[in-house]
Design an enzyme around this catalytic site. Structure first.
Site, PDB file in Angstrom:
ATOM      1  CG  ASN A 162      -5.940   3.763   9.184  1.00  0.00           C
ATOM      2  OD1 ASN A 162      -6.262   4.702   8.462  1.00  0.00           O
ATOM      3  ND2 ASN A 162      -5.064   3.894  10.162  1.00  0.00           N
ATOM      4  CB  THR A 204      13.374  -9.432 -10.577  1.00  0.00           C
ATOM      5  OG1 THR A 204      14.497  -9.151 -11.405  1.00  0.00           O
ATOM      6  CG2 THR A 204      12.924 -10.867 -10.780  1.00  0.00           C
ATOM      7  CD  GLN A 212      -7.305  -0.989   6.942  1.00  0.00           C
ATOM      8  OE1 GLN A 212      -8.060  -1.960   7.043  1.00  0.00           O
ATOM      9  NE2 GLN A 212      -6.102  -0.956   7.485  1.00  0.00           N
ATOM     10  N   GLY A 221       0.812  -1.215   0.000  1.00  0.00           N
ATOM     11  CA  GLY A 221       0.000   0.000   0.000  1.00  0.00           C
ATOM     12  C   GLY A 221       0.842   1.260   0.000  1.00  0.00           C
ATOM     13  CB  THR A 222       3.700   2.325   2.099  1.00  0.00           C
ATOM     14  OG1 THR A 222       3.005   2.023   3.311  1.00  0.00           O
ATOM     15  CG2 THR A 222       4.540   3.572   2.298  1.00  0.00           C
ATOM     16  CB  SER A 244      -1.928  -3.230   1.189  1.00  0.00           C
ATOM     17  OG  SER A 244      -0.973  -3.953   1.913  1.00  0.00           O
ATOM     18  N   GLY A 245      -1.767  -6.341  -0.149  1.00  0.00           N
ATOM     19  CA  GLY A 245      -2.090  -7.762  -0.015  1.00  0.00           C
ATOM     20  C   GLY A 245      -2.400  -8.207   1.401  1.00  0.00           C
ATOM     21  CB  CYS A 271       4.463   3.676  18.676  1.00  0.00           C
ATOM     22  SG  CYS A 271       5.758   3.687  19.894  1.00  0.00           S
TER      23      CYS A 271
HETATM   24  N1  PLP Z   1      -3.405   2.977   3.864  1.00  0.00           N
HETATM   25  C1  PLP Z   1      -4.181   2.525   4.872  1.00  0.00           C
HETATM   26  C2  PLP Z   1      -5.566   3.080   5.046  1.00  0.00           C
HETATM   27  C3  PLP Z   1      -3.675   1.558   5.740  1.00  0.00           C
HETATM   28  O1  PLP Z   1      -4.437   1.109   6.748  1.00  0.00           O
HETATM   29  C4  PLP Z   1      -2.355   1.048   5.533  1.00  0.00           C
HETATM   30  C5  PLP Z   1      -1.772   0.056   6.460  1.00  0.00           C
HETATM   31  O2  PLP Z   1      -2.028   0.094   7.649  1.00  0.00           O
HETATM   32  C6  PLP Z   1      -1.598   1.540   4.449  1.00  0.00           C
HETATM   33  C7  PLP Z   1      -2.170   2.507   3.642  1.00  0.00           C
HETATM   34  C8  PLP Z   1      -0.212   1.038   4.159  1.00  0.00           C
HETATM   35  O3  PLP Z   1      -0.228  -0.242   3.591  1.00  0.00           O
HETATM   36  P1  PLP Z   1       1.064  -1.204   3.613  1.00  0.00           P
HETATM   37  O4  PLP Z   1       1.163  -1.737   4.988  1.00  0.00           O
HETATM   38  O5  PLP Z   1       0.794  -2.270   2.617  1.00  0.00           O
HETATM   39  O6  PLP Z   1       2.229  -0.390   3.203  1.00  0.00           O
END
Ligand code: PLP
Length: 396
Positions: A160, A246, A188, A75-76, A208-209, A336
């Site tokens: 989230n 890759t 989410q 996701g990030t 995100s997987g 945190c």
């Molecule tokens: N966006 C949301 C709303 C999330 O809850 C999260 C993970 O907690 C992310 C993005 C980031 O995803 P990833 O952990 O795959 O980088």
């Protein structure tokens, strides 16, 4: 501990257990079928099909064309690439403003902050109300009458922490009317609500997987055909030149299976079943813990798996540790940061005071959660809140 009840996992917004079918699909690709999909020999050609199949499955879940899906590390990365790329596209037409919301995940907030610090963007942050709902009128004002200076609008689909859903179709209509590209953080939301990326007129969408019973370190970015987003990462031309490197073939195959299972779960009414369990858990806690409050309005649309509550006079992080000792995995509303427990910016943005926000507890269910687990967790949380509340009153 021999004989102890198995732990109850209620932290599915943090991560989920990879489904057995996901693990089964990945193992041969780690053990025997380890080839590089770019290789001309048989080792390569034997795994190339896995990527195509996974791309189709991800596209099916997201209501997209397979050619519009790019695999990323999660996701990030999808989010950072979408924001960076949209800003680069905006620069070409003199647009540098990003319109976003006050409750976004740090992945979005940090990517925008980086661009602002570098002098590449300006951010306009749209508030939410006390119930957690997006202020659509403020979003419309932020986009401006013609959106000419806006490079990107980035909003989350499901929060989230609270699970609250933003009205993505309405945001998309406002953006489309002004030709402002829209990125949706659906990390989410995927697997919990129906997604029609193309039909809803979205330009970019991140998933995100590991949030939908897939593996960690794999995700996808939907890029609407014709958007012209620059490559996420330069390299050897993988992903049609859109992301070099890759391919993580086991992860990609695992994500594909996870998306296929999520589609089945949606079609079978799984989210409604989970929502009934969540409602049961939430009702019990609101009943049995004096002063307990829901974070977010009672009637706010939200994902069926999440409840976020606060218990005045109880520290959320302390509650999570106490629950962990009792065999219940949950999460507090605190992030945190640099060793100190800061109250969650998303809860603060809803007008909840810092002291109260520190008393937040998030419980997030999954399709594996059972009624028995919910009932045992409700009793454990109520007991822990009572104990900690007593200690806090004695030693304020
Ligand atoms: N966006 C949301 C709303 C999330 O809850 C999260 C993970 O907690 C992310 C993005 C980031 O995803 P990833 O952990 O795959 O980088």
């Amino acid at each position: 501990m021999p004989g102890a009840a198995p732990p109850i996992y209620l932290d599915s917004n943090a991560t989920t257990r990879p489904a057995p079918e996901v693990v089964e699909a990945m193992l041969p690709l780690l053990r025997e079928r380890f080839g590089n999909p770019s290789s001309l020999h048989g080792f390569g050609s034997r795994v190339r099909g896995e990527i195509d199949r996974a791309r189709e499955r991800v596209a099916a879940l997201l209501g997209a064309d397979p050619a519009e899906i790019v695999f990323t590390s999660g996701g990030t990365e999808s989010i950072a690439g979408a924001i960076r790329g949209a800003l680069a596209l905006g620069r070409r037409r003199g647009a540098r403003r990003v319109v976003t919301t006050a409750v976004e995940h740090p992945a979005v907030r940090a990517a925008i902050a980086l661009a602002v610090e570098a002098g590449d963007a300006e951010a306009t942050v749209v508030p939410v109300d006390a119930g957690g709902a997006l202020d659509l009128a403020a979003l419309e004002r932020a986009l401006g009458p013609d959106g000419r200076d806006v490079a990107l609008c980035s909003v989350m689909w499901a929060n989230n922490e609270t699970g609250i859903l933003f009205p993505v179709a309405e945001v998309a209509a406002l953006c489309r009317a002004r030709s402002v590209p829209l990125h949706v953080d659906a990390v989410q939301a995927a697997g919990k609500v129906a997604i029609e990326a193309r039909g809803a007129g979205l330009d970019l969408l991140s998933i995100s997987g590991h949030k939908l019973h897939g593996p960690k370190g794999i995700g996808a970015l939907y890029i609407r055909r014709g958007l012209g987003l620059p490559p996420l990462q330069p390299g050897g031309g993988q992903e049609g030149g859109r992301r070099g490197g890759t391919e993580n073939v086991p992860g990609i195959a695992g994500l594909g299976v996870a998306c296929a299972l999520a589609a089945e779960h949606l079609a079978a009414g799984g989210p409604e079943r989970i929502a009934r369990l969540r409602d049961r858990l939430e009702a019990r806690l609101l009943e049995s813990c004096p002063g307990a409050r829901r974070n977010g309005a009672a009637d706010a649309p939200r994902t069926g798996n999440t409840t976020s509550l606060r218990f005045p006079g109880v520290d959320g992080a302390g509650l999570v540790l106490e629950l962990s000792r009792e065999g219940v995995a949950a999460s507090s509303g605190s992030a945190c940061a640099s060793g100190s427990l800061e109250p969650s910016p998303a809860l603060l943005a809803m007008g909840i005071g810092p002291e109260e926000a520190r008393g937040a507890l998030r419980l997030s269910l999954s399709r594996e959660t059972t009624e028995d687990e919910v009932d045992r967790a409700a009793a454990a949380v109520a007991g822990a809140v009572r104990r900690l509340g007593r200690i806090e009153r004695r030693h304020p």
